[in-house]
Scaffold this motif. Structure first.
Motif, PDB file in Angstrom:
ATOM      1  N   ALA A  14       0.841  -1.206   0.000  1.00 18.50           N
ATOM      2  CA  ALA A  14       0.000   0.000   0.000  1.00 18.50           C
ATOM      3  C   ALA A  14       0.873   1.251   0.000  1.00 18.50           C
ATOM      4  CB  ALA A  14      -0.926  -0.001   1.204  1.00 18.50           C
ATOM      5  N   LYS A  15       1.970   1.206   0.758  1.00 21.06           N
ATOM      6  CA  LYS A  15       2.882   2.351   0.813  1.00 21.06           C
ATOM      7  C   LYS A  15       3.597   2.540  -0.525  1.00 21.06           C
ATOM      8  CE  LYS A  15       5.069   3.463   4.689  1.00 21.06           C
ATOM      9  NZ  LYS A  15       6.054   3.409   5.792  1.00 21.06           N
ATOM     10  N   ILE A  16       3.947   1.444  -1.173  1.00 24.33           N
ATOM     11  CA  ILE A  16       4.598   1.524  -2.488  1.00 24.33           C
ATOM     12  C   ILE A  16       3.651   2.186  -3.481  1.00 24.33           C
ATOM     13  CG2 ILE A  16       5.460   0.177  -4.450  1.00 24.33           C
ATOM     14  CD1 ILE A  16       6.504  -1.869  -2.359  1.00 24.33           C
ATOM     15  N   LYS A  17       2.391   1.759  -3.494  1.00 23.83           N
ATOM     16  CA  LYS A  17       1.399   2.354  -4.405  1.00 23.83           C
ATOM     17  C   LYS A  17       1.223   3.839  -4.127  1.00 23.83           C
ATOM     18  CE  LYS A  17      -1.506  -1.607  -5.445  1.00 23.83           C
ATOM     19  NZ  LYS A  17      -2.847  -2.204  -5.302  1.00 23.83           N
ATOM     20  N   ALA A  18       1.251   4.224  -2.850  1.00 19.24           N
ATOM     21  CA  ALA A  18       1.042   5.624  -2.481  1.00 19.24           C
ATOM     22  C   ALA A  18       2.253   6.501  -2.815  1.00 19.24           C
ATOM     23  CB  ALA A  18       0.726   5.726  -0.996  1.00 19.24           C
ATOM     24  N   ASN A  19       3.459   5.957  -2.692  1.00 20.50           N
ATOM     25  CA  ASN A  19       4.674   6.765  -2.838  1.00 20.50           C
ATOM     26  C   ASN A  19       5.251   6.808  -4.253  1.00 20.50           C
ATOM     27  OD1 ASN A  19       4.622   7.437  -0.143  1.00 20.50           O
ATOM     28  ND2 ASN A  19       5.985   5.783   0.465  1.00 20.50           N
ATOM     29  N   TYR A  20       4.804   5.927  -5.145  1.00 18.26           N
ATOM     30  CA  TYR A  20       5.370   5.882  -6.488  1.00 18.26           C
ATOM     31  C   TYR A  20       4.289   6.127  -7.531  1.00 18.26           C
ATOM     32  CZ  TYR A  20       9.670   4.014  -4.523  1.00 18.26           C
ATOM     33  OH  TYR A  20      10.835   3.863  -3.827  1.00 18.26           O
ATOM     34  N   PRO A  21       4.653   6.755  -8.649  1.00 17.43           N
ATOM     35  CA  PRO A  21       3.664   6.968  -9.717  1.00 17.43           C
ATOM     36  C   PRO A  21       3.287   5.652 -10.392  1.00 17.43           C
ATOM     37  CG  PRO A  21       5.841   7.670 -10.436  1.00 17.43           C
ATOM     38  CD  PRO A  21       5.964   7.296  -8.971  1.00 17.43           C
ATOM     39  N   GLU A  22       2.303   5.712 -11.271  1.00 15.89           N
ATOM     40  CA  GLU A  22       1.831   4.507 -11.959  1.00 15.89           C
ATOM     41  C   GLU A  22       2.923   3.891 -12.826  1.00 15.89           C
ATOM     42  OE1 GLU A  22      -1.497   3.373 -15.291  1.00 15.89           O
ATOM     43  OE2 GLU A  22      -1.924   5.055 -13.955  1.00 15.89           O
ATOM     44  N   LYS A  23       3.740   4.721 -13.468  1.00 19.02           N
ATOM     45  CA  LYS A  23       4.846   4.261 -14.311  1.00 19.02           C
ATOM     46  C   LYS A  23       6.163   4.667 -13.668  1.00 19.02           C
ATOM     47  CE  LYS A  23       2.054   3.484 -17.951  1.00 19.02           C
ATOM     48  NZ  LYS A  23       1.734   2.238 -18.487  1.00 19.02           N
ATOM     49  N   ILE A  24       7.101   3.724 -13.574  1.00 22.92           N
ATOM     50  CA  ILE A  24       8.396   4.010 -12.958  1.00 22.92           C
ATOM     51  C   ILE A  24       9.516   3.534 -13.880  1.00 22.92           C
ATOM     52  CG2 ILE A  24       7.532   3.916 -10.597  1.00 22.92           C
ATOM     53  CD1 ILE A  24       8.674   1.069 -10.394  1.00 22.92           C
ATOM     54  N   GLY A  25      10.742   3.844 -13.511  1.00 18.65           N
ATOM     55  CA  GLY A  25      11.911   3.428 -14.270  1.00 18.65           C
ATOM     56  C   GLY A  25      12.686   2.334 -13.557  1.00 18.65           C
ATOM     57  N   LEU A  26      13.777   1.932 -14.180  1.00 24.68           N
ATOM     58  CA  LEU A  26      14.610   0.852 -13.646  1.00 24.68           C
ATOM     59  C   LEU A  26      15.138   1.168 -12.241  1.00 24.68           C
ATOM     60  CD1 LEU A  26      16.968  -1.448 -15.364  1.00 24.68           C
ATOM     61  CD2 LEU A  26      18.038   0.056 -13.717  1.00 24.68           C
ATOM     62  N   GLU A  27      15.590   2.381 -12.028  1.00 23.80           N
ATOM     63  CA  GLU A  27      16.170   2.751 -10.731  1.00 23.80           C
ATOM     64  C   GLU A  27      15.136   2.649  -9.605  1.00 23.80           C
ATOM     65  OE1 GLU A  27      19.018   3.828  -7.960  1.00 23.80           O
ATOM     66  OE2 GLU A  27      19.252   3.157 -10.021  1.00 23.80           O
ATOM     67  N   CYS A  49      12.506  -3.222  -5.011  1.00 19.34           N
ATOM     68  CA  CYS A  49      12.739  -4.664  -4.882  1.00 19.34           C
ATOM     69  C   CYS A  49      14.019  -5.014  -4.120  1.00 19.34           C
ATOM     70  CB  CYS A  49      12.792  -5.310  -6.263  1.00 19.34           C
ATOM     71  SG  CYS A  49      11.236  -5.209  -7.149  1.00 19.34           S
ATOM     72  N   HIS A  50      14.831  -4.015  -3.793  1.00 22.74           N
ATOM     73  CA  HIS A  50      16.097  -4.250  -3.088  1.00 22.74           C
ATOM     74  C   HIS A  50      17.013  -5.172  -3.898  1.00 22.74           C
ATOM     75  CE1 HIS A  50      14.291  -2.441   0.472  1.00 22.74           C
ATOM     76  NE2 HIS A  50      13.255  -3.224   0.270  1.00 22.74           N
ATOM     77  N   ILE A  51      17.200  -4.829  -5.180  1.00 23.15           N
ATOM     78  CA  ILE A  51      18.044  -5.634  -6.067  1.00 23.15           C
ATOM     79  C   ILE A  51      19.055  -4.731  -6.764  1.00 23.15           C
ATOM     80  CG2 ILE A  51      16.365  -7.483  -6.442  1.00 23.15           C
ATOM     81  CD1 ILE A  51      15.540  -6.117  -9.032  1.00 23.15           C
ATOM     82  N   SER A  52      20.057  -5.343  -7.399  1.00 22.10           N
ATOM     83  CA  SER A  52      21.086  -4.577  -8.100  1.00 22.10           C
ATOM     84  C   SER A  52      20.576  -4.106  -9.459  1.00 22.10           C
ATOM     85  CB  SER A  52      22.330  -5.436  -8.299  1.00 22.10           C
ATOM     86  OG  SER A  52      22.061  -6.456  -9.241  1.00 22.10           O
TER      87      SER A  52
END
Length: 84
Positions: free
Chosen positions: A8-21, A27-30
């Motif tokens: 729920a926090k991810i949905k609230a804090n990020y826009p509908e479309k995001i980039g690789l970074e 996801c806590h990945i490289s």
């Protein structure tokens, strides 16, 4: 590693479309792993063909991947604990 996700926090804090970074931070990945997930099709995306901001990813697809990753971690932890 045990990462718990607050979807729920991810949905609230990020826009509908995001980039690789942004995906790799969620996801806590490289960067290399994130790029592999996108180029292999494990996480759906749009490849713009640009050198920067090359991938456009739906946040819901990242959440779907993270939910599956969380399930895999739980399943793996249980089987590892049973091994001698």
């Amino acid at each position: 590693m045990d990462y718990s996700y607050d979807f729920a926090k991810i949905k609230a804090n990020y826009p509908e479309k995001i980039g690789l970074e942004q995906m790799r931070v969620i996801c806590h990945i490289s960067k290399k792993t994130a790029r592999y997930l996108l180029t292999s099709g494990l996480v759906p995306c749009i490849d713009t063909g640009k050198k920067t901001r090359q991938y456009i990813i739906n946040t819901k697809d990242v959440i779907t991947y993270a939910q599956g990753d969380q399930r895999r971690q739980k399943a793996g932890a249980g089987s590892a604990a049973r091994q001698p």
